[in-house]
Design a protein around this motif. Structure first.
Motif, PDB file in Angstrom:
ATOM      1  N   ASP A 122       0.897  -1.164   0.000  1.00  0.00           N
ATOM      2  CA  ASP A 122       0.000   0.000   0.000  1.00  0.00           C
ATOM      3  C   ASP A 122       0.932   1.208   0.000  1.00  0.00           C
ATOM      4  O   ASP A 122       1.617   1.459   0.988  1.00  0.00           O
ATOM      5  N   ASN A 127      -3.959  12.322  -1.772  1.00  0.00           N
ATOM      6  CA  ASN A 127      -5.348  12.695  -1.510  1.00  0.00           C
ATOM      7  C   ASN A 127      -5.886  13.543  -2.645  1.00  0.00           C
ATOM      8  O   ASN A 127      -5.217  14.458  -3.119  1.00  0.00           O
ATOM      9  N   HIS A 136       4.426  12.011  -0.306  1.00  0.00           N
ATOM     10  CA  HIS A 136       3.876  11.016  -1.231  1.00  0.00           C
ATOM     11  C   HIS A 136       4.936  10.559  -2.225  1.00  0.00           C
ATOM     12  O   HIS A 136       4.928   9.413  -2.667  1.00  0.00           O
ATOM     13  N   HIS A 162      -4.000   3.610  -2.158  1.00  0.00           N
ATOM     14  CA  HIS A 162      -5.113   3.873  -1.232  1.00  0.00           C
ATOM     15  C   HIS A 162      -5.412   5.381  -1.264  1.00  0.00           C
ATOM     16  O   HIS A 162      -5.168   6.107  -0.302  1.00  0.00           O
ATOM     17  N   GLY A 164      -6.896   8.996  -1.142  1.00  0.00           N
ATOM     18  CA  GLY A 164      -7.876   9.662  -0.268  1.00  0.00           C
ATOM     19  C   GLY A 164      -8.954  10.310  -1.123  1.00  0.00           C
ATOM     20  O   GLY A 164      -8.872  11.487  -1.461  1.00  0.00           O
ATOM     21  N   ASP A 321      -9.398   2.129   7.142  1.00  0.00           N
ATOM     22  CA  ASP A 321      -8.251   1.224   7.173  1.00  0.00           C
ATOM     23  C   ASP A 321      -8.617  -0.130   7.775  1.00  0.00           C
ATOM     24  O   ASP A 321      -8.070  -1.162   7.368  1.00  0.00           O
ATOM     25  N   TYR A 339       2.528  -1.179   4.571  1.00  0.00           N
ATOM     26  CA  TYR A 339       2.045   0.195   4.435  1.00  0.00           C
ATOM     27  C   TYR A 339       3.223   1.143   4.425  1.00  0.00           C
ATOM     28  O   TYR A 339       3.962   1.205   5.404  1.00  0.00           O
ATOM     29  N   THR A 341       4.213   4.752   4.630  1.00  0.00           N
ATOM     30  CA  THR A 341       3.826   6.148   4.897  1.00  0.00           C
ATOM     31  C   THR A 341       4.863   6.797   5.806  1.00  0.00           C
ATOM     32  O   THR A 341       5.728   6.129   6.358  1.00  0.00           O
ATOM     33  N   HIS A 348      -1.220   5.529  14.306  1.00  0.00           N
ATOM     34  CA  HIS A 348      -2.448   5.160  13.586  1.00  0.00           C
ATOM     35  C   HIS A 348      -2.400   3.682  13.200  1.00  0.00           C
ATOM     36  O   HIS A 348      -3.342   2.931  13.459  1.00  0.00           O
TER      37      HIS A 348
HETATM   38  N1  ARG Z   1      -3.777   9.277   2.037  1.00  0.00           N
HETATM   39  C1  ARG Z   1      -2.908   9.126   3.175  1.00  0.00           C
HETATM   40  C2  ARG Z   1      -2.019  10.362   3.314  1.00  0.00           C
HETATM   41  O1  ARG Z   1      -1.877  11.117   2.395  1.00  0.00           O
HETATM   42  C3  ARG Z   1      -1.997   7.915   3.071  1.00  0.00           C
HETATM   43  C4  ARG Z   1      -2.709   6.588   3.016  1.00  0.00           C
HETATM   44  C5  ARG Z   1      -1.835   5.453   3.426  1.00  0.00           C
HETATM   45  N2  ARG Z   1      -2.466   4.189   3.351  1.00  0.00           N
HETATM   46  C6  ARG Z   1      -3.404   3.751   4.220  1.00  0.00           C
HETATM   47  N3  ARG Z   1      -3.939   2.574   4.032  1.00  0.00           N
HETATM   48  N4  ARG Z   1      -3.776   4.462   5.256  1.00  0.00           N
HETATM   49  O2  ARG Z   1      -1.476  10.576   4.376  1.00  0.00           O
END
Ligand code: ARG
Length: 585
Positions: A122, A127, A136, A162, A164, A321, A339, A341, A348
């Protein structure tokens, strides 16, 4: 093929059992690559760790292991040294045979995993309508590299974006769209609403300033949830425009992703809450539905809640999630979910993983892993921003890297009096610019912050992409100069390792398999960069010390094979980083 290290480990384990009995089966021989090549190539430290258990001196233990150790095909006679280390030195014939064996193999002898898994990575996950920022970018580059390595090892990898693309912010965006582009809600054609980030800012300003507008925005959220046609149409419009913008970046970076945004899980959210309720985990807390977390407490020592449904009935990032984990395990049959990030989301994920486990969704054979990374800093050591203090647009950042690579190239061409076509220059600039950005990111231990510097990442010296690309170009230059087709050297070409620099290079060439196996476990791409950097360095030392084209047969062919193997190893390693090589630059 098993890596040399794996083979030696096995032999050491057999010797441990032979010396001390089956109680010692499975004991880790604590085999490491030797820190000083004077003492050997590998060192086993197990004797020191067994002293207490066996009630003997480590040196005596080491000697008993060595007496039972049969590594004569691989190593020279093992030696006991210092307080009880076992030193192992590889035989030259062994190295020669290993290199011959991998020479003709496109995978360079690196086997596929014996236990292929369904792995989900992932990553990227920007977003909608918000800026895709450097965070990102890190996720995209690191996630892509991890996916490439797992794919190479033969795992069944699902690369998930994933995105947003759901949530209350859409109420505000759609309400604003209704005001400024009312036709967007009804016309069938896509509409270009210009720069989405500016649009987001304007909508936000409107939202913050006007209560009636806030009411309208909330109304749109309700309509979106209910699936009202015009609202849904507007939502799709926004998502599609974002998707087009993201795709430009993915194309530039050569990254493939399957989009499965937050909206995908929206219909599944009520079921998640229901499941948690059934599992007896759900508690009502000030009107919200929450799960109290184990091991997470506030300053007063009280357990912290994870909110899964807000008092107004809405769901949040964590609920989505949870739904995603459940779906990925039950429907996608994932055995490991990774994941990627920023480190800021560590809590989280820890919370979400815990709740998913307590709900019973995560089988014993399933691993959930958060792969955190640090911040991208500007050269002033602060968060990376434009000169005017705004977030840097990724498109601009990549374009700038390419433009600077182009300037460097033009200067070099001029200095060398070379003429090249426009096509050549454009291609080299793009490959160098993009590689430099990727490599600068991947070469850092991902858990630390790193300073973004165009000058550093584009330098031809140091642990940079241009340096690595240049080493590859050098190997290709040798074949051009000698008019040699490396592929025609043949699997029967004999390899002779005589000089120290040849032996050092040979040993390093054989270590890629172990590096990849390590990354498969710890998901640390910088290890591969470090490996390639050292490879380039060892190749350069070999090349300075050992004439290739000017030497006599059979040494000449042997050295050409070393050049070819270095080239293939660089190309394979760089491809796993998502970096393409150049024949000339
Ligand atoms: N959209 C989220 C961000 O910009 C990251 C998502 C990461 N993946 C997840 N499954 N939460 O911070």
């Amino acid at each position: 093929m098993n890596s040399t290290q794996e083979q030696l480990k096995e032999k050491l384990q057999q010797a441990l059992v032979a010396a001390f009995g089956t109680d010692y089966a499975g004991t880790d021989p604590l085999l490491v690559t030797a820190s000083n090549p004077k003492f050997g190539d590998y060192q086993a430290n197990v004797a020191l760790s067994l002293a207490k258990r066996l009630g003997q001196q480590p040196r005596a233990i080491a000697q008993q292991i060595v007496d039972k150790l049969d590594v004569s095909e691989i190593c020279k006679a093992p030696e006991v040294a210092g307080p009880g280390f076992i030193n192992l030195k590889l035989k030259t014939e062994y190295l020669q045979a290993q290199l011959s064996a991998i020479q003709a193999d496109p995978r360079l002898g690196i086997g596929k995993t014996k236990t292929p898994k369904r792995e989900i990575v992932d990553f990227s996950s920007p977003n909608i309508a918000k800026e895709m920022h450097v965070g990102h970018l890190r996720s995209t580059i690191i996630g892509d590299c991890i996916a490439r390595i797992l794919e190479f090892r033969g795992h069944d990898v699902l690369r998930l974006n994933h995105v947003g693309d759901w949530g209350t912010q859409f109420g505000m965006l759609i309400a604003y769209l209704r005001e400024v582009y009312p036709q967007a809600l009804t016309t069938a054609n896509a509409l270009d609403i210009g720069d989405l980030v500016t649009f987001y800012r304007q909508a936000k300003a409107r939202f913050d300033a006007d209560e009636a507008f806030q009411q309208a925005a909330r109304q749109e959220v309700v309509r979106l949830q209910a699936g009202a046609e015009d609202t849904l149409h507007a939502w799709k419009l926004l998502v599609e425009q974002s998707r087009r913008e993201f795709q430009v970046i993915y194309d530039l970076l050569d990254v493939r992703l399957t989009e499965r945004g937050e909206s995908f899980y929206n219909p599944l959210l009520p079921k998640v809450v229901e499941d948690l309720e059934k599992a007896g985990l759900l508690v009502e807390d000030q009107g919200a539905k929450v799960v109290f977390l184990q091991g997470f407490t506030n300053k007063q020592g009280q357990p912290l809640p994870l909110i899964v449904q807000k008092s107004d009935g809405g769901y949040n990032y964590a609920t989505t999630d949870l739904a995603a984990i459940r779906y990925r395990i039950q429907q996608d049959r994932a055995q490991r979910i990774i994941y990627v990030t920023d480190a800021g989301q560590a809590n989280h994920f820890a919370a979400v993983f815990q709740v998913a486990r307590r709900a019973g969704w995560v089988g014993d054979d399933v691993e959930l892993v958060h792969v955190p990374f640090g911040l991208v800093l500007g050269e002033d050591g602060k968060k990376f921003k434009t000169r005017t203090g705004e977030t840097v647009r990724l498109r601009d950042l990549l374009d700038e890297a390419i433009a600077r690579a182009r300037t460097d190239l033009e200067m070099r061409l001029q200095a060398e009096g070379r003429q090249e076509t426009e096509q050549f220059k454009a291609h080299v600039a793009k490959v160098v610019g993009i590689s430099a950005v990727k490599y600068a990111d991947l070469s850092q231990n991902r858990t630390s912050d790193y300073v973004f510097s165009y000058d550093k990442m584009l330098s031809l010296k140091g642990n940079t992409a241009p340096y690595m690309l240049y080493a590859y170009v050098r190997t290709q230059g040798i074949s051009r100069e000698g008019n040699i087709d490396y592929e025609q050297l043949g699997a029967d070409a004999k390899i002779l390792l005589q000089e120290d620099t040849e032996l050092t290079l040979a040993k390093h060439l054989l270590q890629l398999e172990q590096v990849i196996a390590d990354i498969e476990q710890d998901l640390m791409p910088h290890r591969l960069c470090e490996y390639l950097y050292q490879l380039s360095d060892k190749f350069n030392q070999f090349y300075e010390n050992c004439p290739v084209l000017k030497s006599e047969e059979p040494v000449r062919t042997s050295r050409l094979v070393l050049c070819h193997l270095t080239a293939k190893t660089l190309k394979l390693g760089l491809s796993l980083l998502g970096i393409e090589v150049l024949e000339r630059m």
